[in-house]
Design a protein around this motif. Structure first.
Motif, PDB file in Angstrom:
ATOM      1  N   VAL A   4       0.851  -1.194   0.000  1.00 31.90           N
ATOM      2  CA  VAL A   4       0.000   0.000   0.000  1.00 31.90           C
ATOM      3  C   VAL A   4       0.882   1.237   0.000  1.00 31.90           C
ATOM      4  N   ARG A   5       0.590   2.157  -0.876  1.00 31.97           N
ATOM      5  CA  ARG A   5       1.286   3.437  -0.868  1.00 31.97           C
ATOM      6  C   ARG A   5       0.242   4.511  -0.578  1.00 31.97           C
ATOM      7  N   ILE A   6       0.420   5.223   0.520  1.00 34.41           N
ATOM      8  CA  ILE A   6      -0.501   6.311   0.839  1.00 34.41           C
ATOM      9  C   ILE A   6      -0.102   7.504  -0.034  1.00 34.41           C
ATOM     10  N   LEU A   7      -0.971   7.875  -0.960  1.00 28.34           N
ATOM     11  CA  LEU A   7      -0.651   9.014  -1.830  1.00 28.34           C
ATOM     12  C   LEU A   7      -1.095  10.319  -1.180  1.00 28.34           C
ATOM     13  N   ILE A  43      -5.037   6.338  -2.168  1.00 27.89           N
ATOM     14  CA  ILE A  43      -3.980   5.353  -1.945  1.00 27.89           C
ATOM     15  C   ILE A  43      -3.787   4.527  -3.217  1.00 27.89           C
ATOM     16  N   ALA A  44      -2.636   3.877  -3.320  1.00 30.27           N
ATOM     17  CA  ALA A  44      -2.402   2.939  -4.422  1.00 30.27           C
ATOM     18  C   ALA A  44      -2.041   1.593  -3.807  1.00 30.27           C
ATOM     19  N   ILE A  45      -2.486   0.526  -4.460  1.00 28.53           N
ATOM     20  CA  ILE A  45      -2.289  -0.824  -3.932  1.00 28.53           C
ATOM     21  C   ILE A  45      -1.771  -1.728  -5.031  1.00 28.53           C
ATOM     22  N   ARG A  46      -0.805  -2.573  -4.684  1.00 30.57           N
ATOM     23  CA  ARG A  46      -0.368  -3.593  -5.647  1.00 30.57           C
ATOM     24  C   ARG A  46      -0.083  -4.904  -4.931  1.00 30.57           C
ATOM     25  N   GLY A  47       0.001  -5.960  -5.719  1.00 30.10           N
ATOM     26  CA  GLY A  47       0.431  -7.258  -5.201  1.00 30.10           C
ATOM     27  C   GLY A  47       1.891  -7.455  -5.561  1.00 30.10           C
ATOM     28  N   GLN A  48       2.228  -8.647  -6.090  1.00 28.85           N
ATOM     29  CA  GLN A  48       3.621  -8.963  -6.418  1.00 28.85           C
ATOM     30  C   GLN A  48       4.193  -8.070  -7.524  1.00 28.85           C
ATOM     31  N   ASP A  49       3.405  -7.838  -8.553  1.00 29.06           N
ATOM     32  CA  ASP A  49       3.885  -7.096  -9.718  1.00 29.06           C
ATOM     33  C   ASP A  49       4.102  -5.624  -9.359  1.00 29.06           C
ATOM     34  N   GLU A  50       5.355  -5.199  -9.410  1.00 30.60           N
ATOM     35  CA  GLU A  50       5.650  -3.847  -8.928  1.00 30.60           C
ATOM     36  C   GLU A  50       5.169  -2.751  -9.861  1.00 30.60           C
ATOM     37  N   PHE A  51       4.718  -3.144 -11.068  1.00 24.68           N
ATOM     38  CA  PHE A  51       4.207  -2.132 -12.002  1.00 24.68           C
ATOM     39  C   PHE A  51       2.704  -2.262 -12.229  1.00 24.68           C
ATOM     40  N   ALA A  52       2.012  -2.879 -11.319  1.00 28.86           N
ATOM     41  CA  ALA A  52       0.561  -3.088 -11.509  1.00 28.86           C
ATOM     42  C   ALA A  52      -0.205  -2.557 -10.305  1.00 28.86           C
ATOM     43  N   TRP A  53      -0.243  -1.253 -10.222  1.00 26.78           N
ATOM     44  CA  TRP A  53      -0.930  -0.614  -9.097  1.00 26.78           C
ATOM     45  C   TRP A  53      -2.402  -0.362  -9.432  1.00 26.78           C
ATOM     46  N   HIS A 294      -2.536   4.387  22.364  1.00 28.14           N
ATOM     47  CA  HIS A 294      -3.475   3.343  21.942  1.00 28.14           C
ATOM     48  C   HIS A 294      -2.947   2.535  20.754  1.00 28.14           C
ATOM     49  N   GLY A 295      -1.711   2.765  20.375  1.00 28.47           N
ATOM     50  CA  GLY A 295      -1.111   1.998  19.272  1.00 28.47           C
ATOM     51  C   GLY A 295      -1.702   2.330  17.910  1.00 28.47           C
ATOM     52  N   ILE A 296      -2.151   3.568  17.755  1.00 25.22           N
ATOM     53  CA  ILE A 296      -2.791   3.982  16.497  1.00 25.22           C
ATOM     54  C   ILE A 296      -1.860   4.916  15.730  1.00 25.22           C
ATOM     55  N   GLU A 297      -1.642   4.610  14.442  1.00 22.58           N
ATOM     56  CA  GLU A 297      -0.768   5.426  13.594  1.00 22.58           C
ATOM     57  C   GLU A 297      -1.579   6.458  12.807  1.00 22.58           C
ATOM     58  N   VAL A 298      -0.909   7.533  12.451  1.00 28.85           N
ATOM     59  CA  VAL A 298      -1.523   8.570  11.609  1.00 28.85           C
ATOM     60  C   VAL A 298      -0.838   8.503  10.243  1.00 28.85           C
ATOM     61  N   ALA A 299      -1.617   8.229   9.215  1.00 28.87           N
ATOM     62  CA  ALA A 299      -1.030   8.115   7.871  1.00 28.87           C
ATOM     63  C   ALA A 299      -0.432   9.442   7.435  1.00 28.87           C
ATOM     64  N   TYR A 300       0.627   9.344   6.631  1.00 26.21           N
ATOM     65  CA  TYR A 300       1.238  10.538   6.044  1.00 26.21           C
ATOM     66  C   TYR A 300       1.495  10.251   4.574  1.00 26.21           C
ATOM     67  N   ASP A 301       1.669  11.295   3.794  1.00 29.46           N
ATOM     68  CA  ASP A 301       1.857  11.109   2.351  1.00 29.46           C
ATOM     69  C   ASP A 301       3.139  10.365   2.054  1.00 29.46           C
ATOM     70  N   SER A 302       3.045   9.425   1.136  1.00 30.54           N
ATOM     71  CA  SER A 302       4.126   8.536   0.698  1.00 30.54           C
ATOM     72  C   SER A 302       4.448   7.428   1.710  1.00 30.54           C
ATOM     73  N   MET A 303       3.630   7.282   2.742  1.00 30.38           N
ATOM     74  CA  MET A 303       3.795   6.175   3.693  1.00 30.38           C
ATOM     75  C   MET A 303       3.565   4.848   2.961  1.00 30.38           C
ATOM     76  N   GLU A 304       4.347   3.833   3.337  1.00 30.48           N
ATOM     77  CA  GLU A 304       4.177   2.509   2.747  1.00 30.48           C
ATOM     78  C   GLU A 304       3.722   1.526   3.801  1.00 30.48           C
ATOM     79  N   ILE A 305       2.792   0.706   3.430  1.00 28.08           N
ATOM     80  CA  ILE A 305       2.351  -0.385   4.319  1.00 28.08           C
ATOM     81  C   ILE A 305       2.490  -1.668   3.522  1.00 28.08           C
ATOM     82  N   VAL A 306       3.205  -2.628   4.076  1.00 30.91           N
ATOM     83  CA  VAL A 306       3.391  -3.912   3.384  1.00 30.91           C
ATOM     84  C   VAL A 306       2.812  -5.006   4.265  1.00 30.91           C
ATOM     85  N   LEU A 307       1.912  -5.782   3.697  1.00 34.14           N
ATOM     86  CA  LEU A 307       1.274  -6.868   4.460  1.00 34.14           C
ATOM     87  C   LEU A 307       1.596  -8.212   3.825  1.00 34.14           C
TER      88      LEU A 307
END
Ligand code: MLT
Ligand code: MN
Ligand code: ZN
Length: 307
Positions: A4-7, A43-53, A294-307
């Motif tokens: 996940v890329r937070i735009l 936000i933008a989301i992709r799986g394995q393919d790094e050019f398929a958002w 409370h363990g809660i994050e605040v999203a920021y621009d260009s933040m990455e989340i990888v699950l």
């Protein structure tokens, strides 16, 4: 893997908002060290393919967001993009007007949206009719029956709409008579690892079926618009309450923090779509400290989340 890329992490208007002189906007405009500018919700989301958002919501700031995130611009040919598909969670201005900025695409955009969003963007605010004179879209219907859908070229992820009981956009003919599909959240799952993301930038309340899906996710990225219900009035920036605008505030006995506290221990919790009046935007505010506790994050621009 879900990438996940937070735009854009701000709500409609962005941070700072062009005409706003609230304490937050004034501070960030002056370059204060405790606040960073944020663009509008996307936000933008992709799986394995790094050019398929997949671009989830097209903000009016999309061009700035693409420049800030070169991973989305692989430049393999003279005209190129790493965006494979577009998806809308509603037809609000902050989530849809960026479509016009993407008109130079070399093929019609696969556009995933509900019938409601498609109708609004064809009639009330006919962006899609205008776009037909440029690249056009290849409309793909998001089902509302809790079924999973998949996208061509993004085979390792599957998607599910989670209906949210919220008003349609202010300009919509259904504004005062909203139907399921006017606003949705999303469940996104990696079909191999079964890792799940729950994404909902607009959540007026936590309905039972929404709560069930939130609990099933490894990470929730949810409505962080307002800290308190009367925040707009209190800051002098407006008169509408958070409830009237379709956003559950963070504070209070039944607020977002209380809900997030009840998620399974390992769930990652991130707030997004943050309004410029929200005190959590200041890194050193008491409210931000509460979130950290409370363990809660605040999203920021260009933040990455990888699950
Ligand atoms: C909202 O989420 O409440 C709307 O997007 C506000 C707006 O941008 O008009
Ligand atoms: Mn919004
Ligand atoms: Zn402001």
């Amino acid at each position: 893997m879900i990438n996940v890329r937070i735009l854009g992490s701000a709500a409609g208007g962005g941070f700072p908002q062009w005409n706003c002189n609230c304490a937050n906007c004034t501070a960030v405009r002056a370059g204060a060290a405790n606040a960073r500018p944020r663009t509008q919700s996307s936000i933008a989301i992709r799986g394995q393919d790094e050019f398929a958002w997949t671009l989830v919501n097209a903000s009016p700031d999309i061009l700035t967001q693409l420049i800030a995130n070169p991973a989305l611009q692989p430049a393999r040919t003279i005209r190129d993009t790493g965006l494979r598909a577009l998806l809308l969670t509603d037809s609000q201005i902050d989530h849809s007007t960026g479509l016009l900025m993407l008109r130079e695409a070399t093929r019609p955009w696969p556009l995933w949206c509900t019938d409601s969003a498609f109708e609004d963007l064809s009639e009330g605010n006919p962006l899609l009719k205008v776009l037909q004179h440029y690249c056009g879209v290849s409309r793909q219907r998001i089902p509302l029956d809790n079924s999973w859908f998949g996208m061509d070229g993004l085979e390792d992820l599957r998607w599910q709409a989670v209906t949210v009981h919220a008003d349609a956009a202010p300009y919509s003919p259904r504004r005062s008579a909203s139907v399921p599909g006017d606003v949705i959240g999303l469940l996104i799952e990696d079909i191999k690892t079964h890792r799940r993301l729950f994404y909902a930038p607009a959540l007026p309340s936590i309905e039972a079926h929404v709560w069930e899906q939130m609990q099933s996710a490894d990470c929730v990225v949810v409505d962080g618009t307002f800290w308190s219900d009367d925040e707009m009035a209190r800051s002098g920036a407006g008169s509408k309450s958070a409830a009237q605008m379709g956003h559950l505030p963070q504070s209070g006995e039944a607020g977002m923090i209380a809900w997030l506290d009840r998620l399974p221990v390992g769930t990652r919790r991130v707030l997004i779509h943050i309004n410029n009046t929200n005190p959590i935007l200041l890194d050193d505010s008491a409210e931000r400290k509460t979130l950290i506790e409370h363990g809660i994050e605040v999203a920021y621009d260009s933040m990455e989340i990888v699950l």
